[in-house]
Write a protein that holds these residues in place. Structure first.
Motif: not given
Length: 218
Positions: A11, A64, A67-68, A83, A215
């Motif tokens: 990730r 992903w 939206d991440v 982030y 996540s």
């Protein structure tokens, strides 16, 4: 089938890669069509989609990415949120906003930064002021936030319209924004900002911050 939980090291590598590419292409200046095309290219990129597709189908990989990492990209550039350490460059922070809105003698109240819209409180002695900021396209949200805050405050709230290289506010728009801010009882300031190297970025690439949060996509 939903995208499986990503291992923390995978990730983190994805976040670093996507944010590096977003920085290189000036993501915030891309049109909606260009952003849509870039999501497709990320799916086709072996370093992004090639990794995500090992954990789930293409449609969930695309969700992903959107939206991440990219949902948080603008906040990361402000130095806000979990982030922020993945942004290659970012703005100097709320202190710069406070100086533009209030001048010398005011400081940002610790732990007062919030979002929707971006805002913080400035303090000077016993006085406290609410400050919200954003690009001209978010002016409606900024006005509404300042109006709501001003009702319960003895100090005038402040709105700061921010621009960066490649952005301008027309004289007509400027005049109308000033009239609206005056009607709402808020001070209005304009601040042209420069991106600076993210002081936290090297810690992210060095992997010394510990494991990232997992996540899931439901």
């Amino acid at each position: 089938m939903a995208l499986q939980q990503l291992p923390a090291p995978i990730r983190e590598r994805l976040l670093i890669e996507i944010y590096q590419q977003a920085n290189d292409m000036d993501w915030e200046f891309l049109s909606l069509t260009e952003k849509t095309n870039q999501y497709r290219r990320w799916i086709e990129d072996p370093k992004v989609g090639g990794v995500l597709l090992a954990y789930g189908p293409e449609k969930d990989a695309r969700v992903w990415i959107k939206d991440v990492p990219m949902k948080e990209y603008a906040r990361a550039q402000e130095g806000i949120g979990n982030y922020a350490r993945y942004a290659v460059k970012r703005f100097q922070g709320p202190e710069e906003i406070v100086r533009a809105a209030c001048g010398s003698g005011w400081a940002m109240k610790p732990d007062s930064v919030g979002e929707k819209p971006n805002h913080c409180y400035a303090i000077a002695g016993d006085s406290t002021r609410y400050i919200c900021w954003g690009r001209a396209g978010n002016f409606r949200d900024l006005v509404w936030a300042a109006l709501n805050e001003g009702i319960d405050s003895t100090e005038r709230p402040a709105i700061v319209i921010t621009t960066r290289n490649g952005e301008t506010v027309s004289s007509a728009e400027h005049t109308r924004q000033e009239r609206l801010a005056l009607r709402c009882g808020a001070d209005l300031r304009y601040l042209h900002r420069e991106m600076v190297p993210n002081p936290d970025y090297l810690r992210a690439t060095g992997g010394s911050d510990g494991p990232s949060q997992p996540s899931l996509i439901d």
